[in-house]
Scaffold this motif. Structure first.
Motif, PDB file in Angstrom:
ATOM      1  N   GLN A   3       0.815  -1.220   0.000  1.00 19.01           N
ATOM      2  CA  GLN A   3       0.000   0.000   0.000  1.00 19.01           C
ATOM      3  C   GLN A   3       0.852   1.276   0.000  1.00 19.01           C
ATOM      4  O   GLN A   3       0.566   2.207  -0.732  1.00 19.01           O
ATOM      5  CB  GLN A   3      -0.886  -0.066   1.243  1.00 19.01           C
ATOM      6  N   LYS A  34     -16.839  -6.665   1.625  1.00 17.85           N
ATOM      7  CA  LYS A  34     -15.531  -5.988   1.653  1.00 17.85           C
ATOM      8  C   LYS A  34     -15.051  -5.820   3.084  1.00 17.85           C
ATOM      9  O   LYS A  34     -15.820  -5.992   4.041  1.00 17.85           O
ATOM     10  CB  LYS A  34     -15.609  -4.647   0.936  1.00 17.85           C
ATOM     11  N   HIS A  35     -13.772  -5.448   3.217  1.00 14.35           N
ATOM     12  CA  HIS A  35     -13.220  -5.202   4.554  1.00 14.35           C
ATOM     13  C   HIS A  35     -12.141  -4.134   4.420  1.00 14.35           C
ATOM     14  O   HIS A  35     -11.714  -3.809   3.307  1.00 14.35           O
ATOM     15  CB  HIS A  35     -12.653  -6.507   5.141  1.00 14.35           C
ATOM     16  N   GLY A  36     -11.691  -3.617   5.564  1.00 19.27           N
ATOM     17  CA  GLY A  36     -10.619  -2.625   5.550  1.00 19.27           C
ATOM     18  C   GLY A  36     -10.985  -1.444   4.674  1.00 19.27           C
ATOM     19  O   GLY A  36     -12.147  -1.028   4.608  1.00 19.27           O
ATOM     20  N   GLU A  37      -9.986  -0.901   3.982  1.00 18.69           N
ATOM     21  CA  GLU A  37     -10.230   0.252   3.120  1.00 18.69           C
ATOM     22  C   GLU A  37     -10.587  -0.229   1.715  1.00 18.69           C
ATOM     23  O   GLU A  37      -9.721  -0.328   0.843  1.00 18.69           O
ATOM     24  CB  GLU A  37      -8.991   1.152   3.096  1.00 18.69           C
ATOM     25  N   GLN A  38     -11.836  -0.618   1.529  1.00 19.39           N
ATOM     26  CA  GLN A  38     -12.334  -1.025   0.212  1.00 19.39           C
ATOM     27  C   GLN A  38     -11.570  -2.228  -0.343  1.00 19.39           C
ATOM     28  O   GLN A  38     -11.178  -2.213  -1.522  1.00 19.39           O
ATOM     29  CB  GLN A  38     -12.226   0.137  -0.778  1.00 19.39           C
ATOM     30  N   GLN A  88     -15.751  12.185  -0.025  1.00 24.07           N
ATOM     31  CA  GLN A  88     -15.192  10.997   0.643  1.00 24.07           C
ATOM     32  C   GLN A  88     -14.058  10.403  -0.209  1.00 24.07           C
ATOM     33  O   GLN A  88     -13.004  10.022   0.312  1.00 24.07           O
ATOM     34  CB  GLN A  88     -16.296   9.954   0.821  1.00 24.07           C
ATOM     35  N   ARG A  92     -10.132  10.137   0.825  1.00 27.89           N
ATOM     36  CA  ARG A  92      -9.446   8.838   0.874  1.00 27.89           C
ATOM     37  C   ARG A  92      -8.176   8.805   0.033  1.00 27.89           C
ATOM     38  O   ARG A  92      -7.215   8.135   0.378  1.00 27.89           O
ATOM     39  CB  ARG A  92     -10.385   7.740   0.356  1.00 27.89           C
ATOM     40  N   TYR A  96      -2.525   9.360  -0.751  1.00 25.24           N
ATOM     41  CA  TYR A  96      -1.730   8.691  -1.798  1.00 25.24           C
ATOM     42  C   TYR A  96      -1.249   9.676  -2.859  1.00 25.24           C
ATOM     43  O   TYR A  96      -0.571   9.294  -3.798  1.00 25.24           O
ATOM     44  CB  TYR A  96      -2.563   7.579  -2.451  1.00 25.24           C
ATOM     45  N   LEU A 159     -10.866   3.155  -4.372  1.00 20.76           N
ATOM     46  CA  LEU A 159     -11.198   3.881  -3.145  1.00 20.76           C
ATOM     47  C   LEU A 159     -12.478   4.707  -3.303  1.00 20.76           C
ATOM     48  O   LEU A 159     -13.075   5.138  -2.319  1.00 20.76           O
ATOM     49  CB  LEU A 159     -10.016   4.763  -2.718  1.00 20.76           C
ATOM     50  N   THR A 220     -22.957  -0.112  -0.286  1.00 21.95           N
ATOM     51  CA  THR A 220     -22.256  -0.106   1.008  1.00 21.95           C
ATOM     52  C   THR A 220     -23.009  -0.997   1.991  1.00 21.95           C
ATOM     53  O   THR A 220     -22.409  -1.832   2.679  1.00 21.95           O
ATOM     54  CB  THR A 220     -22.178   1.342   1.557  1.00 21.95           C
TER      55      THR A 220
END
Ligand code: PMV
Length: 356
Positions: A3, A34-38, A88, A92, A96, A159, A220
């Motif tokens: 990441q 899903k889990h974590g950040e997408q 959003q 996110r 990056y 994201l 979602t």
């Protein structure tokens, strides 16, 4: 690739403007959970479409301070409805690409398909926006390879909306780690390297519009209900098995296997919705009637047509280009009457986004 390798900090002075067109995609093996950040719970594979596209232009102008600042026009009109999702997304992705916070973004978007067609536009919309942003970022990194650009675009698009990760290239993309696909990742989608059977070139996707309304259940919420779903573990295993088997069908041109997996995946997706807590149903009576008609017509005609479903009531009818004439007759004579205002969209597998 980890990441942290996606963070780039650099300095490019001045204003920049770019415009990209990105297509929607239709998943054959579905991402649901899903889990974590997408990050996806299972790998998915989709066909990239051609006609259902979003065109987005972004003007980046330097500003003082690091507060997120943007304006957004949809079809040349301010649309407050879309703002929270874009906000959003920008929040996110800024870690990056930190330089983004030093710019004001003027974003303007247009969809080729009606916003209220029941076609999910988040994949094409987030992909087009991510491509504009990566194009700007490229000005700071002129030596980036095509592969790096594709990865970063898909990483950022993910994201915004998970399925948007797969709208970055064509004719098909795989997102999520799978032992069947070398180089596959949960962080971004890849174009599988294998040879594909020519029957899948220009494969047709006619979208039968059963319900033009907004999605009844947000994705979602849909992904959320997979946490603690009684069939979750079996589902994720099934998707892993199906993606490997689909790879074989796509390589060999085995349309019976293709049909079996594609329709099975659509049914699994909707069965998961019907057996979740809370439970819900997105198919409508016309959806079921269309599916029944497709099965009957396939048995009679022996033509290799099949369906898939998104998280909604519309039916995607998939078939080889060579069968266009017979299938279009079938659509007009037998399926159209189940569509809202008789509407359908004729799309096909395509080669991915374009810089305008
Ligand atoms: O990208 P999202 O969060 O809207 O989820 C998309 C989910 C499905 O369309 C139902 C399946 C998929 O893989 O595209």
């Amino acid at each position: 690739m980890i990441q942290d390798e996606f963070v780039f900090a650099s300095h490019f002075e001045g204003e920049y403007e770019t415009q990209w067109q990105a297509p929607s995609n239709i998943a054959l093996v579905k991402y649901w959970g899903k889990h974590g950040e997408q990050l996806p719970r299972n790998p998915s594979l989709s066909f990239t479409l051609t006609k259902c596209v979003t065109t987005t232009s972004v003007n980046f102008s330097p500003k003082q301070g690091r507060e997120m600042n943007f304006d957004f026009l949809f079809d040349k009109i301010k649309q407050p409805y879309f703002r929270p999702k874009i906000e959003q997304f920008l929040d996110r992705i800024t870690p990056y690409f930190p330089v983004l916070a030093e710019h004001h973004l003027s974003i303007s978007s247009h969809n080729s398909f009606p916003h209220s067609s029941g076609i999910a536009s988040s994949a094409s919309a987030m992909a087009a926006l991510a491509l504009c942003i990566v194009d700007f970022e490229k000005q700071h990194h002129p030596n980036w390879s095509e592969e790096a650009l594709l990865q970063k675009s898909s990483f950022l698009a993910r994201l915004g909306s998970g399925s948007a990760a797969r709208s970055i290239a064509g004719p098909m993309m795989v997102w999520g780690e799978s032992t069947a696909f070398l180089g596959s990742s949960d962080l971004y989608a890849i174009v599988p390297e294998n040879e594909w059977h020519p029957i899948f070139q220009n494969f047709q996707d006619t979208v039968l519009i059963v319900d033009k309304g907004q999605k009844k259940v947000s994705s979602t919420l849909g992904h959320g209900i997979m946490n603690g779903h009684p069939f979750a573990a079996q589902r994720f295993e099934q998707a892993n098995r199906n993606i490997a088997a689909l790879k074989n069908a796509l390589n060999t041109g085995d349309l019976d296997q293709f049909i079996d997996i594609t329709e099975g995946e659509a049914m699994s997706l909707h069965a998961l919705m019907m057996t979740s807590q809370p439970r819900f149903m997105l198919m409508q009576p016309q959806t079921v009637a269309i599916i029944q008609k497709i099965w009957d017509f396939r048995a009679e005609s022996q033509l290799p047509l099949c369906f898939t479903l998104d998280a909604g009531a519309n039916v995607h009818l998939l078939y080889p280009k060579q069968d266009c004439i017979s299938v279009m007759d079938f659509i007009k004579n037998e399926l159209c009457s189940f569509c809202q205002n008789g509407e359908y969209i004729e799309d096909q597998v395509g080669n991915g986004p374009q810089k305008m």
